[in-house]
Design a protein around this motif. Structure first.
Motif, short mmCIF file in Angstrom:
data_model
loop_
_atom_site.label_atom_id
_atom_site.label_comp_id
_atom_site.label_asym_id
_atom_site.label_seq_id
_atom_site.Cartn_x
_atom_site.Cartn_y
_atom_site.Cartn_z
N VAL A 37 -34.62 -52.67 37.07
CA VAL A 37 -35.04 -52.16 38.38
C VAL A 37 -35.51 -50.56 38.19
O VAL A 37 -36.03 -49.89 38.99
CB VAL A 37 -34.24 -52.35 39.54
N GLY A 38 -35.09 -50.30 36.82
CA GLY A 38 -35.38 -48.78 36.75
C GLY A 38 -35.21 -48.42 35.20
O GLY A 38 -34.50 -49.14 34.31
N VAL A 39 -36.05 -47.51 34.87
CA VAL A 39 -36.19 -47.02 33.33
C VAL A 39 -35.70 -45.33 33.36
O VAL A 39 -35.56 -44.96 34.28
CB VAL A 39 -37.48 -47.18 32.85
N ASN A 40 -35.70 -45.06 32.08
CA ASN A 40 -35.31 -43.69 31.74
C ASN A 40 -33.99 -43.38 32.57
O ASN A 40 -34.00 -42.16 33.10
CB ASN A 40 -36.35 -42.66 32.27
N ALA A 41 -33.20 -44.15 32.56
CA ALA A 41 -31.83 -43.93 33.20
C ALA A 41 -30.98 -42.82 32.55
O ALA A 41 -31.17 -42.48 31.22
CB ALA A 41 -30.85 -45.27 33.06
N SER A 42 -30.25 -41.90 33.30
CA SER A 42 -29.59 -41.00 32.69
C SER A 42 -28.42 -41.29 31.91
O SER A 42 -27.72 -40.53 31.29
CB SER A 42 -29.15 -39.77 33.80
N ALA A 43 -27.93 -42.64 32.06
CA ALA A 43 -26.73 -43.11 31.33
C ALA A 43 -26.66 -44.59 30.98
O ALA A 43 -27.48 -45.19 31.66
CB ALA A 43 -25.58 -42.69 32.19
N SER A 44 -26.01 -44.96 30.15
CA SER A 44 -25.82 -46.47 29.99
C SER A 44 -24.43 -46.63 29.69
O SER A 44 -23.58 -45.78 29.76
CB SER A 44 -26.77 -46.55 28.39
N CYS A 45 -24.14 -47.84 29.41
CA CYS A 45 -22.90 -48.42 29.49
C CYS A 45 -21.91 -47.39 28.62
O CYS A 45 -20.73 -46.76 28.82
CB CYS A 45 -22.35 -49.71 29.02
N ALA A 46 -22.26 -46.94 27.31
CA ALA A 46 -21.58 -46.30 26.42
C ALA A 46 -21.51 -44.46 26.73
O ALA A 46 -20.53 -44.12 26.42
CB ALA A 46 -22.55 -46.12 25.10
N ASP A 47 -22.24 -44.32 27.84
CA ASP A 47 -22.29 -43.06 28.45
C ASP A 47 -21.11 -42.59 29.43
O ASP A 47 -21.06 -41.64 29.80
CB ASP A 47 -23.64 -42.64 28.73
N LEU A 48 -20.91 -43.77 29.99
CA LEU A 48 -19.87 -43.57 31.18
C LEU A 48 -18.38 -42.71 30.81
O LEU A 48 -17.96 -42.95 29.68
CB LEU A 48 -19.53 -44.97 31.68
N PRO A 49 -17.99 -42.09 31.71
CA PRO A 49 -16.72 -41.28 31.45
C PRO A 49 -15.55 -42.29 31.24
O PRO A 49 -15.46 -43.59 31.81
CB PRO A 49 -16.54 -40.71 32.50
#
Length: 138
Positions: A37-49
């Motif tokens: 539903v979206g591209v160019n996301a600002s985060a992925s699973c690896a980026d989560l706090p």
């Protein structure tokens, strides 16, 4: 706890998968990516706090996701799981099933991309459309 991820639309958004919803940091999308539903996301699973990942890895966690685009909001409820891996560098996938891989953010969700309102899907087919994917865990 709440975490927001910004994303963009893409001309190939189909949003008709019956089991998953995905957002990706990738900028390209083929028509076969029918859960995206979206591209160019600002985060992925690896980026989560780390604190968020710890809550997602709790099987008792009840998670609320929202996808906001212009005046539309789509709400999904899901569950955490102790076996979540949360290491994928590009993608986030929420699933109706209990399948787990590095892209899986939540399992046993109550909706998939096929239920996204078609008005939202039309907006998301415009690459200039911006959206917000939010994750809330009480």
């Amino acid at each position: 706890m709440r975490f927001e991820i910004q994303f963009s639309g893409h001309e190939n958004i189909r949003s008709n998968h019956q089991k998953t919803i995905e957002i990706t940091k990738e900028s390209h999308l083929t028509p076969q990516g029918d859960c995206i539903v979206g591209v160019n996301a600002s985060a992925s699973c690896a980026d989560l706090p780390r604190e968020l990942k710890d809550k997602l890895k709790n099987s008792d966690s009840k998670i609320t996701f929202s996808i906001s685009v212009e005046n539309y909001e789509f709400i999904i409820k899901g569950n955490g799981h102790q076996d979540l891996i949360l290491t994928h560098e590009e993608d986030i996938v929420i699933r109706k099933s209990d399948f787990i891989c590095p892209r899986t953010l939540a399992v046993k969700c109550d909706k998939a991309s096929d239920l996204l309102p078609r008005e939202m899907v039309e907006l998301l087919r415009n690459p200039n459309t911006k959206g917000v994917f939010s994750i809330t865990i009480d």
